[in-house]
Design a protein around this motif. Structure first.
Motif, PDB file in Angstrom:
ATOM      1  N   VAL A 137       0.746  -1.197   0.245  1.00 38.92           N
ATOM      2  CA  VAL A 137      -0.234  -0.013   0.041  1.00 38.92           C
ATOM      3  C   VAL A 137       0.838   1.320  -0.069  1.00 38.92           C
ATOM      4  CG1 VAL A 137      -0.255   0.033   2.460  1.00 38.92           C
ATOM      5  CG2 VAL A 137      -2.030   1.231   1.161  1.00 38.92           C
ATOM      6  N   SER A 138       0.531   2.249  -0.875  1.00 36.00           N
ATOM      7  CA  SER A 138       1.307   3.481  -0.885  1.00 36.00           C
ATOM      8  C   SER A 138       0.528   4.642  -1.106  1.00 36.00           C
ATOM      9  CB  SER A 138       2.372   2.971  -2.008  1.00 36.00           C
ATOM     10  OG  SER A 138       3.143   4.220  -2.324  1.00 36.00           O
ATOM     11  N   LYS A 139       1.098   5.788  -0.625  1.00 37.60           N
ATOM     12  CA  LYS A 139       0.614   6.989  -1.319  1.00 37.60           C
ATOM     13  C   LYS A 139       2.011   7.954  -1.332  1.00 37.60           C
ATOM     14  CE  LYS A 139      -2.936  10.252   0.269  1.00 37.60           C
ATOM     15  NZ  LYS A 139      -3.148  10.764  -1.441  1.00 37.60           N
ATOM     16  N   TYR A 140       2.662   7.345  -2.624  1.00 36.16           N
ATOM     17  CA  TYR A 140       4.278   7.912  -2.633  1.00 36.16           C
ATOM     18  C   TYR A 140       4.184   7.967  -4.266  1.00 36.16           C
ATOM     19  CZ  TYR A 140       9.100   7.940  -2.688  1.00 36.16           C
ATOM     20  OH  TYR A 140      10.448   8.218  -2.930  1.00 36.16           O
ATOM     21  N   TYR A 141       5.357   8.648  -4.670  1.00 36.64           N
ATOM     22  CA  TYR A 141       5.661   8.302  -5.973  1.00 36.64           C
ATOM     23  C   TYR A 141       7.201   8.182  -6.368  1.00 36.64           C
ATOM     24  CZ  TYR A 141       5.675   8.723 -11.242  1.00 36.64           C
ATOM     25  OH  TYR A 141       5.856   8.105 -12.450  1.00 36.64           O
ATOM     26  N   ALA A 157       1.319  -2.140  -6.215  1.00 36.30           N
ATOM     27  CA  ALA A 157       2.288  -1.791  -7.020  1.00 36.30           C
ATOM     28  C   ALA A 157       3.395  -0.800  -6.490  1.00 36.30           C
ATOM     29  CB  ALA A 157       1.425  -1.000  -8.304  1.00 36.30           C
ATOM     30  N   TYR A 158       4.403  -0.625  -7.021  1.00 40.56           N
ATOM     31  CA  TYR A 158       5.352   0.108  -6.624  1.00 40.56           C
ATOM     32  C   TYR A 158       4.952   1.657  -7.502  1.00 40.56           C
ATOM     33  CZ  TYR A 158       9.578   2.981  -5.746  1.00 40.56           C
ATOM     34  OH  TYR A 158      10.432   3.954  -5.350  1.00 40.56           O
ATOM     35  N   PRO A 159       4.799   2.693  -6.870  1.00 38.58           N
ATOM     36  CA  PRO A 159       4.337   3.921  -7.946  1.00 38.58           C
ATOM     37  C   PRO A 159       5.418   4.375  -8.746  1.00 38.58           C
ATOM     38  CG  PRO A 159       3.390   4.021  -5.701  1.00 38.58           C
ATOM     39  CD  PRO A 159       4.366   2.684  -5.489  1.00 38.58           C
TER      40      PRO A 159
END
Length: 166
Positions: free
Chosen positions: A17-21, A116-118
């Motif tokens: 889980v991510s909120k990153y780029y 997924a890796y952003p």
């Protein structure tokens, strides 16, 4: 969050889980090395202000290997101004790290991404995710344990599959 990684998943670092780029230095992520099963999160206010392990000579903030075992696991990453980052696995604290620089909130407006890796179109999580939750506060150790007990020891873990395009 609950996850179950496939055994023998392809090579690659992915975000559960991510909120990153990628390379933005602002945001957060709970990532996983699918080969050895290590979970390693980060929280970045900026390049100078962060909770991130195994960077700039800091000790790793991670679970250790072995989570790519095909079983359900609970992972929780909490961040607050006083404690920094605390990583829990299956209800138990496994790693902790203080802030580097000034504590504070991220400012990125990146979308929430699962599996997924952003910024990369090559590495996707091979497995299942369930019960992904975001809070506006850090959970206590007792709250993490309580959520682990009620989720992993119940019949509420569900599976859903995307329909095939056959």
């Amino acid at each position: 969050m609950l996850f179950r990684s496939a055994v023998g998943a392809p090579d690659g670092f992915v975000a559960l889980v991510s909120k990153y780029y990628s390379a933005s230095w602002n945001g957060w992520q709970i990532g996983m090395d699918q080969v050895d099963g290590t979970i390693n999160p980060w929280y970045l206010k900026s390049r100078a202000d962060s909770v991130i392990g195994d960077f700039d000579g800091r000790p790793p903030l991670e679970t250790g290997s072995g989570m790519a075992d095909g079983r359900w696991h609970q992972v929780v990453f909490t961040v607050d101004a006083s404690s920094g980052g605390i990583l829990y696995l299956d209800g138990a604290e496994v790693s902790r790290q203080a802030w580097r620089g000034a504590a504070g909130a991220t400012a990125g407006s990146y979308p929430l991404v699962l599996g997924a890796y952003p910024g990369s179109n090559t590495y996707y999580f091979t497995g299942d995710l369930d019960d992904v939750r975001l809070y506006q506060r850090a959970l206590s150790a007792a709250e993490v344990q309580d959520r682990k007990s009620t989720r992993l020891n119940s019949s509420h873990v569900s599976e859903s599959r995307m329909p095939s395009s056959a």
